[in-house]
Design an enzyme around this catalytic site. Structure first.
Site, PDB file in Angstrom:
ATOM      1  CE  LYS A  45      26.121  59.621  42.779  1.00 25.73           C
ATOM      2  NZ  LYS A  45      25.228  58.585  43.381  1.00 25.73           N
ATOM      3  CB  SER A  46      22.453  61.886  40.675  1.00 22.78           C
ATOM      4  OG  SER A  46      21.551  60.928  40.129  1.00 22.78           O
ATOM      5  CG  ASN A  71      23.768  52.709  47.353  1.00 23.06           C
ATOM      6  OD1 ASN A  71      23.858  53.921  47.550  1.00 23.06           O
ATOM      7  ND2 ASN A  71      22.755  52.172  46.699  1.00 23.06           N
ATOM      8  CG  ASN A 127      18.032  60.397  41.407  1.00 21.32           C
ATOM      9  OD1 ASN A 127      16.994  59.873  41.805  1.00 21.32           O
ATOM     10  ND2 ASN A 127      19.232  60.010  41.791  1.00 21.32           N
ATOM     11  CB  CYS A 130      18.903  60.356  46.040  1.00 20.56           C
ATOM     12  SG  CYS A 130      20.326  59.923  47.075  1.00 20.56           S
ATOM     13  N   GLY A 250      18.192  44.899  39.039  1.00 25.16           N
ATOM     14  CA  GLY A 250      18.409  43.464  39.170  1.00 25.16           C
ATOM     15  C   GLY A 250      18.762  42.707  37.922  1.00 25.16           C
TER      16      GLY A 250
END
Ligand SMILES: O=C(O)c1[nH]c(=O)[nH]c(=O)c1Cl
Length: 312
Positions: A45-46, A71, A127, A130, A250
């Protein structure tokens, strides 16, 4: 059939990774992914510098019976040290990718300085996409800031590093971001992150379905597959060969994986559908991809990776 990939000095014996953010916040999650024989590696997770609770619940919702997800988690994570402790606690038989996401320019630099100064020798992923930190834009939609951050990072960061990008929707934007990224010794690009700031509505209650940001959140799952494929294809065509490609967005079947490989993905990562099926999905995807390859007479992914045909 041979389904492997190489990023820098790292060999991935399987093509499948979890998408950062899904099934990877705890050490237990990461061990579960590691223990699955079909994962090529694991992605955390970042992380931010300090532990974060994230946005208030409900902050995740499945759309149309799993056809998609929305989300607005808000970067909940246990902080960089927690993930560094895990990654330094034992030796790993698969490559690891430590994802980081600062909520400011300075935090991004500090995160990477701490990784550079640590004993961690695995891969890092910055990342830049976000969409859910209230009041903060997605960095990679700001080309000047992206250039500024990467210029600063590569003054001191000497370990393997890639970037996680948001989806772009304009061919000129592909040109612009690729021109910036090609200036740097990046190991990889991971595309796409969720499609930012979608909205889902419950007709019964006449209400949005997640609490943060008045219901706005990143969209994932099957419904973003065409966007993910387009971004991987467009970036592969524009980025220098030394920058490898992780295709995300996807994926729910071996056919989707095959499509990403045709677009030029070296590896693929799975988010929404992993959250639905748990890590056993990777065994399913690998056997579905193998069956497609056998049926088509391919013995290695290298025979068709990046070979998507246009209609002449
Ligand atoms: O809200 C999140 O934590 C989040 N959610 C996403 O869909 N992508 C991200 O990169 C992040 Cl950091």
């Amino acid at each position: 059939p041979q389904m492997t990939a190489q990023i820098g000095n790292f060999t991935f014996k399987h093509l499948f990774l979890n998408a950062s953010g899904v099934y990877c916040r705890t050490k237990q999650n990461l061990d579960d992914l590691l223990d699955n024989q079909a994962t090529g590696g694991i992605v955390t997770k970042s992380a931010t510098l300090r532990s974060r609770k994230g946005n208030p619940n409900p902050r995740y919702h499945s759309i149309l019976n799993g056809a998609g997800s929305i989300n607005s988690m808000g970067l909940p994570n246990y902080g960089l040290q927690y993930y560094l402790d895990y990654l330094l606690s034992k030796s790993f038989d698969k490559p690891t990718i430590l994802s980081v996401a600062g909520t400011s320019f300075d935090e991004n630099i500090e995160l990477l300085k701490q990784i550079q100064d640590s004993d961690y020798q695995g891969m890092t992923e910055l990342n830049l996409s976000c969409p859910n930190v209230v009041g903060k834009p997605q960095i990679a939609y700001d080309f000047e800031t992206t250039n500024k951050i990467l210029t600063e990072v590569f003054k001191f960061f000497k370990k393997p590093i890639g970037v996680k990008l948001p989806p772009y929707f304009d061919l000129n934007h592909f040109d612009q971001i690729a021109k910036i990224l090609n200036q740097f010794p990046l190991d990889h690009v991971n595309s796409i992150n969720s499609v930012g700031n979608g909205l889902w509505i419950d007709i019964e209650t006449e209400s949005v379905v997640i609490k943060p940001k008045k219901g706005f959140g990143g969209i994932g799952g099957k419904m973003v597959l065409p966007t993910g494929l387009a971004n991987v294809r467009a970036l592969r065509e524009r980025l220098k060969p030394s920058i490898k490609m992780i295709g995300t967005g996807g994926i729910t079947s071996g056919k989707d994986v095959f499509a990403y490989l045709l677009c030029g993905a070296d590896l693929v990562s799975v988010g929404t559908q992993l959250g639905i099926e748990s890590p056993k999905i990777f065994n399913r995807l690998e056997s579905e991809l193998a069956a497609i390859m056998v049926e088509k007479g391919y013995t290695s992914v290298n025979e068709f990776r990046g070979k998507l045909k246009s209609l002449e």
